[in-house]
Design an enzyme around this catalytic site. Structure first.
Site, PDB file in Angstrom:
ATOM      1  N   TYR A  63       7.462  -5.460   5.235  1.00  0.00           N
ATOM      2  CA  TYR A  63       8.672  -5.668   4.422  1.00  0.00           C
ATOM      3  C   TYR A  63       9.943  -5.243   5.174  1.00  0.00           C
ATOM      4  O   TYR A  63      10.841  -6.063   5.408  1.00  0.00           O
ATOM      5  CB  TYR A  63       8.495  -4.883   3.115  1.00  0.00           C
ATOM      6  CG  TYR A  63       9.690  -4.829   2.214  1.00  0.00           C
ATOM      7  CD1 TYR A  63      10.433  -5.973   1.917  1.00  0.00           C
ATOM      8  CD2 TYR A  63      10.077  -3.624   1.611  1.00  0.00           C
ATOM      9  CE1 TYR A  63      11.521  -5.911   1.058  1.00  0.00           C
ATOM     10  CE2 TYR A  63      11.151  -3.551   0.750  1.00  0.00           C
ATOM     11  CZ  TYR A  63      11.879  -4.697   0.482  1.00  0.00           C
ATOM     12  OH  TYR A  63      12.955  -4.624  -0.364  1.00  0.00           O
ATOM     13  N   SER A  88      10.441   9.150   5.336  1.00  0.00           N
ATOM     14  CA  SER A  88      10.620   8.847   3.916  1.00  0.00           C
ATOM     15  C   SER A  88      11.243  10.030   3.197  1.00  0.00           C
ATOM     16  O   SER A  88      11.012  11.196   3.570  1.00  0.00           O
ATOM     17  CB  SER A  88       9.241   8.561   3.319  1.00  0.00           C
ATOM     18  OG  SER A  88       9.295   8.581   1.921  1.00  0.00           O
ATOM     19  N   TYR A 122      -0.130  10.859   2.325  1.00  0.00           N
ATOM     20  CA  TYR A 122       0.849   9.936   2.915  1.00  0.00           C
ATOM     21  C   TYR A 122       2.093  10.713   3.373  1.00  0.00           C
ATOM     22  O   TYR A 122       2.535  10.607   4.522  1.00  0.00           O
ATOM     23  CB  TYR A 122       1.251   8.848   1.907  1.00  0.00           C
ATOM     24  CG  TYR A 122       2.512   8.128   2.299  1.00  0.00           C
ATOM     25  CD1 TYR A 122       2.524   7.270   3.397  1.00  0.00           C
ATOM     26  CD2 TYR A 122       3.721   8.323   1.610  1.00  0.00           C
ATOM     27  CE1 TYR A 122       3.697   6.621   3.787  1.00  0.00           C
ATOM     28  CE2 TYR A 122       4.884   7.688   1.992  1.00  0.00           C
ATOM     29  CZ  TYR A 122       4.871   6.836   3.075  1.00  0.00           C
ATOM     30  OH  TYR A 122       6.028   6.204   3.467  1.00  0.00           O
ATOM     31  N   LYS A 141       3.960  11.690   7.264  1.00  0.00           N
ATOM     32  CA  LYS A 141       5.371  11.538   7.668  1.00  0.00           C
ATOM     33  C   LYS A 141       5.927  12.868   8.188  1.00  0.00           C
ATOM     34  O   LYS A 141       6.594  12.914   9.220  1.00  0.00           O
ATOM     35  CB  LYS A 141       6.218  11.040   6.484  1.00  0.00           C
ATOM     36  CG  LYS A 141       5.900   9.627   6.046  1.00  0.00           C
ATOM     37  CD  LYS A 141       6.227   8.612   7.117  1.00  0.00           C
ATOM     38  CE  LYS A 141       5.870   7.199   6.744  1.00  0.00           C
ATOM     39  NZ  LYS A 141       5.888   6.269   7.883  1.00  0.00           N
ATOM     40  N   LEU A 156       8.496   0.048  -8.590  1.00  0.00           N
ATOM     41  CA  LEU A 156       9.164  -0.452  -9.788  1.00  0.00           C
ATOM     42  C   LEU A 156       9.644  -1.908  -9.667  1.00  0.00           C
ATOM     43  O   LEU A 156       9.312  -2.744 -10.508  1.00  0.00           O
ATOM     44  CB  LEU A 156      10.356   0.462 -10.122  1.00  0.00           C
ATOM     45  CG  LEU A 156      11.163   0.033 -11.341  1.00  0.00           C
ATOM     46  CD1 LEU A 156      10.337   0.140 -12.615  1.00  0.00           C
ATOM     47  CD2 LEU A 156      12.439   0.868 -11.465  1.00  0.00           C
TER      48      LEU A 156
HETATM   49  P1  NAD Z   1       4.631  -2.599   5.041  1.00  0.00           P
HETATM   50  O1  NAD Z   1       3.258  -2.208   4.655  1.00  0.00           O
HETATM   51  O2  NAD Z   1       5.217  -3.825   4.451  1.00  0.00           O
HETATM   52  O3  NAD Z   1       4.760  -2.677   6.625  1.00  0.00           O
HETATM   53  C1  NAD Z   1       3.986  -1.881   7.479  1.00  0.00           C
HETATM   54  C2  NAD Z   1       3.387  -2.796   8.531  1.00  0.00           C
HETATM   55  O4  NAD Z   1       2.583  -2.020   9.425  1.00  0.00           O
HETATM   56  C3  NAD Z   1       2.476  -3.872   7.948  1.00  0.00           C
HETATM   57  O5  NAD Z   1       2.855  -5.121   8.475  1.00  0.00           O
HETATM   58  C4  NAD Z   1       1.088  -3.475   8.394  1.00  0.00           C
HETATM   59  O6  NAD Z   1       0.238  -4.593   8.593  1.00  0.00           O
HETATM   60  C5  NAD Z   1       1.399  -2.747   9.685  1.00  0.00           C
HETATM   61  N1  NAD Z   1       0.391  -1.765  10.119  1.00  0.00           N
HETATM   62  C6  NAD Z   1      -0.192  -0.775   9.391  1.00  0.00           C
HETATM   63  N2  NAD Z   1      -1.039  -0.087  10.156  1.00  0.00           N
HETATM   64  C7  NAD Z   1      -1.009  -0.638  11.404  1.00  0.00           C
HETATM   65  C8  NAD Z   1      -1.662  -0.368  12.623  1.00  0.00           C
HETATM   66  N3  NAD Z   1      -2.566   0.606  12.728  1.00  0.00           N
HETATM   67  N4  NAD Z   1      -1.377  -1.131  13.694  1.00  0.00           N
HETATM   68  C9  NAD Z   1      -0.477  -2.142  13.611  1.00  0.00           C
HETATM   69  N5  NAD Z   1       0.157  -2.447  12.479  1.00  0.00           N
HETATM   70  C10 NAD Z   1      -0.088  -1.701  11.382  1.00  0.00           C
HETATM   71  O7  NAD Z   1       5.580  -1.333   4.705  1.00  0.00           O
HETATM   72  P2  NAD Z   1       7.164  -1.229   4.693  1.00  0.00           P
HETATM   73  O8  NAD Z   1       7.596  -1.050   3.285  1.00  0.00           O
HETATM   74  O9  NAD Z   1       7.779  -2.279   5.523  1.00  0.00           O
HETATM   75  O10 NAD Z   1       7.323   0.194   5.393  1.00  0.00           O
HETATM   76  C11 NAD Z   1       7.544   0.339   6.783  1.00  0.00           C
HETATM   77  C12 NAD Z   1       7.531   1.810   7.140  1.00  0.00           C
HETATM   78  O11 NAD Z   1       8.503   2.498   6.348  1.00  0.00           O
HETATM   79  C13 NAD Z   1       6.201   2.494   6.856  1.00  0.00           C
HETATM   80  O12 NAD Z   1       5.947   3.433   7.880  1.00  0.00           O
HETATM   81  C14 NAD Z   1       6.446   3.206   5.544  1.00  0.00           C
HETATM   82  O13 NAD Z   1       5.634   4.350   5.405  1.00  0.00           O
HETATM   83  C15 NAD Z   1       7.917   3.590   5.662  1.00  0.00           C
HETATM   84  N6  NAD Z   1       8.580   3.754   4.355  1.00  0.00           N
HETATM   85  C16 NAD Z   1       8.561   2.744   3.441  1.00  0.00           C
HETATM   86  C17 NAD Z   1       9.172   2.936   2.197  1.00  0.00           C
HETATM   87  C18 NAD Z   1       9.133   1.857   1.145  1.00  0.00           C
HETATM   88  O14 NAD Z   1       9.412   2.156  -0.020  1.00  0.00           O
HETATM   89  N7  NAD Z   1       8.853   0.610   1.482  1.00  0.00           N
HETATM   90  C19 NAD Z   1       9.806   4.154   1.889  1.00  0.00           C
HETATM   91  C20 NAD Z   1       9.824   5.152   2.870  1.00  0.00           C
HETATM   92  C21 NAD Z   1       9.210   4.944   4.097  1.00  0.00           C
HETATM   93  N1  UFG Z   2       8.117   3.387 -12.180  1.00  0.00           N
HETATM   94  C1  UFG Z   2       7.777   2.995 -13.447  1.00  0.00           C
HETATM   95  N2  UFG Z   2       6.840   2.020 -13.583  1.00  0.00           N
HETATM   96  C2  UFG Z   2       6.232   1.414 -12.518  1.00  0.00           C
HETATM   97  C3  UFG Z   2       6.601   1.829 -11.222  1.00  0.00           C
HETATM   98  C4  UFG Z   2       7.543   2.829 -11.080  1.00  0.00           C
HETATM   99  O1  UFG Z   2       8.292   3.511 -14.428  1.00  0.00           O
HETATM  100  O2  UFG Z   2       5.378   0.534 -12.723  1.00  0.00           O
HETATM  101  C5  UFG Z   2       9.162   4.423 -12.024  1.00  0.00           C
HETATM  102  C6  UFG Z   2       8.691   5.685 -11.310  1.00  0.00           C
HETATM  103  O3  UFG Z   2       8.108   6.590 -12.213  1.00  0.00           O
HETATM  104  C7  UFG Z   2       9.985   6.180 -10.671  1.00  0.00           C
HETATM  105  C8  UFG Z   2      10.752   4.885 -10.357  1.00  0.00           C
HETATM  106  O4  UFG Z   2      10.188   3.894 -11.218  1.00  0.00           O
HETATM  107  O5  UFG Z   2      10.726   6.917 -11.605  1.00  0.00           O
HETATM  108  C9  UFG Z   2      10.602   4.441  -8.922  1.00  0.00           C
HETATM  109  O6  UFG Z   2       9.227   4.373  -8.589  1.00  0.00           O
HETATM  110  P1  UFG Z   2       8.702   3.663  -7.251  1.00  0.00           P
HETATM  111  O7  UFG Z   2       7.214   3.718  -7.289  1.00  0.00           O
HETATM  112  O8  UFG Z   2       9.347   2.342  -7.091  1.00  0.00           O
HETATM  113  O9  UFG Z   2       9.287   4.599  -6.096  1.00  0.00           O
HETATM  114  P2  UFG Z   2       9.035   6.136  -5.800  1.00  0.00           P
HETATM  115  O10 UFG Z   2      10.382   6.778  -5.781  1.00  0.00           O
HETATM  116  O11 UFG Z   2       8.036   6.728  -6.671  1.00  0.00           O
HETATM  117  O12 UFG Z   2       8.392   6.079  -4.343  1.00  0.00           O
HETATM  118  C10 UFG Z   2       9.051   5.469  -3.245  1.00  0.00           C
HETATM  119  C11 UFG Z   2       8.003   4.963  -2.246  1.00  0.00           C
HETATM  120  C12 UFG Z   2       7.248   6.123  -1.655  1.00  0.00           C
HETATM  121  C13 UFG Z   2       8.190   7.084  -1.044  1.00  0.00           C
HETATM  122  C14 UFG Z   2       9.237   7.506  -2.052  1.00  0.00           C
HETATM  123  C15 UFG Z   2      10.270   8.345  -1.345  1.00  0.00           C
HETATM  124  O13 UFG Z   2       7.088   4.110  -2.891  1.00  0.00           O
HETATM  125  O14 UFG Z   2       6.405   5.648  -0.620  1.00  0.00           O
HETATM  126  O15 UFG Z   2       9.894   6.367  -2.616  1.00  0.00           O
HETATM  127  O16 UFG Z   2      11.357   8.604  -2.118  1.00  0.00           O
HETATM  128  F1  UFG Z   2       7.510   8.174  -0.634  1.00  0.00           F
END
Ligand code: NAD
Ligand code: UFG
Length: 360
Positions: free
Chosen positions: A11, A124, A148, A152, A199
């Site tokens: 993403y 994160s 998880y 990080k 969410l």
């Molecule tokens: P995502 O899952 O869409 O993207 C991660 C990508 O890494 C995927 O394409 C997956 O196939 C690839 N991948 C996983 N393990 C691998 C491996 N061993 N070798 C090669 N490729 C591998 O996730 P995203 O939302 O794009 O997140 C990207 C990064 O940001 C992640 O490290 C995630 O932990 C971090 N992050 C995401 C969020 C969020 O809410 N999306 C929040 C905080 C941090």
């Molecule tokens: N929520 C709902 N219903 C749902 C999903 C979420 O009410 O079906 C609420 C949660 O309780 C929270 C808010 O919506 O209050 C946001 O929830 P998310 O799951 O979208 O996001 P989080 O903040 O819980 O978590 C995200 C990432 C984590 C990361 C974190 C860091 O998913 O990987 O932000 O801030 F660690």
């Protein structure tokens, strides 16, 4: 300048690659597609009109990483690859440690061997645990509540040790808040497998008719309306933050940590309302128990990124909702429907394809 993007098909990675290509960087991707599809990269290539070199492999494969560094002129690495589902990490912690920690160690060792010492790392806001106050600044105490988050935090610490040992390294640690939204073309976006945990993907699946109603986790938090408050940030703003961090790592050694958030908090009910108003679709919901591990309120103090990177988020909540919906409405099955249109990711392709997928 060649940038290796691990996890580039995901993403945040796919949106960042659009901005990298538009800014003239050459992009090399390593992804094992464990949580993504090569179709995302094909579309990135289509949006930008640029070619991407793609390696279908895991960062756990040491020999494969060597091949990537041997075959390309890599100046810096943006490291997104990792598993990211909090609940899953509690159920299968060893896989999370193996994939995220061992994978990162492999990458760092290979970078060291090839003298590539510039890194942007995806951390994160989860590393702040249960913050004592908001807004959260980078110097707040760190703590984590699940495997998880621990991966990080451990990687952040490993990166700190690496710089102490060798101060030629230049590392930006980016702590993301809650990325949502999609590219304005509606061609790329977030495509979670199965029922979404987060969410906004859940809301858009309700809006498209795939899920019946939203369950709001907790209506009794000490917030304006009782529901949880988060700092939602448009994924394109987040992507642009990576370019600014990359410029910084290329120009200055050191380890620097930045919050990437907007500094504004929205409750779940405010998000539902914003989505309904922007997209004109009613979202039925029920309010249930709190989700274990959720904090009441979490939003960033984004000033450090503004001052040191010259970066701030521009896009507001309406644009975030509109773009999330545009993506979902145009792609009700995510990337799935189009996956058969591209050749096997295990085959090298060229000619008609702007992405070249190499198997290791
Ligand atoms: P995502 O899952 O869409 O993207 C991660 C990508 O890494 C995927 O394409 C997956 O196939 C690839 N991948 C996983 N393990 C691998 C491996 N061993 N070798 C090669 N490729 C591998 O996730 P995203 O939302 O794009 O997140 C990207 C990064 O940001 C992640 O490290 C995630 O932990 C971090 N992050 C995401 C969020 C969020 O809410 N999306 C929040 C905080 C941090
Ligand atoms: N929520 C709902 N219903 C749902 C999903 C979420 O009410 O079906 C609420 C949660 O309780 C929270 C808010 O919506 O209050 C946001 O929830 P998310 O799951 O979208 O996001 P989080 O903040 O819980 O978590 C995200 C990432 C984590 C990361 C974190 C860091 O998913 O990987 O932000 O801030 F660690």
């Amino acid at each position: 300048m060649g940038i290796l993007v691990t996890g580039g098909a995901g993403y945040i990675g796919s949106h960042t690659i659009v901005e990298l290509l538009n800014s003239g960087y050459e992009v090399i991707v390593v992804d094992n597609f464990s949580n993504s599809s090569p179709e995302s990269l094909r579309r990135v290539s289509e949006i930008t009109g640029q070619r991407i070199m793609v390696y279908n492999m895991s960062i756990l494969e040491r020999d494969g990483l060597e091949k990537v560094f041997n075959e390309n002129n890599i100046h810096a690495v943006i490291h997104f690859a990792g598993l990211k589902a909090v609940g899953e990490s509690v159920a299968i912690p060893l896989q999370y440690y193996q994939n995220n920690i061992t994978g990162t160690l492999n990458l760092l060792e290979t970078m060291q061997k090839y003298n590539v010492k510039r890194l942007v790392f995806s951390s994160s806001a989860t590393v702040y645990g249960f913050p004592e106050s908001v807004p959260i600044s980078e110097d707040f105490p760190l703590s984590v509540t699940n495997p998880y988050g621990r991966t990080k935090l451990m990687i952040e610490e490993i990166l700190g040790d690496l710089f102490i040992a060798d101060n030629e390294w230049s590392i930006s640690i980016l702590r993301y808040f809650n990325p949502i939204g999609a590219h304005s073309s509606g061609r790329i976006g977030e495509d979670p497998k199965g029922i979404p945990n987060n969410l906004v993907p859940f809301i858009t699946r309700v809006a498209v008719g795939e899920l019946k109603e939203l369950t709001i986790f907790g209506g009794d938090y000490p917030t304006k309306d009782g529901t949880g408050v988060r700092d939602y940030i448009h994924v394109v703003d987040l992507a642009l933050g990576h370019l600014k961090a990359l410029e910084k790592t290329v120009s200055t050694p050191g380890v620097n940590t930045y919050n990437l958030g907007t500094g504004k908090g929205y409750s779940v009910l405010e998000m539902v309302e914003a989505f309904e108003n922007t997209c004109g679709i009613k979202i039925p919901y029920t309010i249930a128990q709190r989700r274990p591990g959720d904090v009441a309120v979490c939003y960033a103090d984004p000033i450090k990124a503004k001052q040191e990177l010259g970066w701030g988020a521009d896009k507001g909540i309406e644009e975030m909702c509109r773009d999330s919906w545009e993506w979902q409405a145009k792609n009700p099955n995510g990337y799935e429907v189009n996956i058969k249109n591209i050749e096997s990711p295990h085959l090298s392709t060229s000619g008609d394809f702007l992405i070249k997928v190499n198997s290791i």
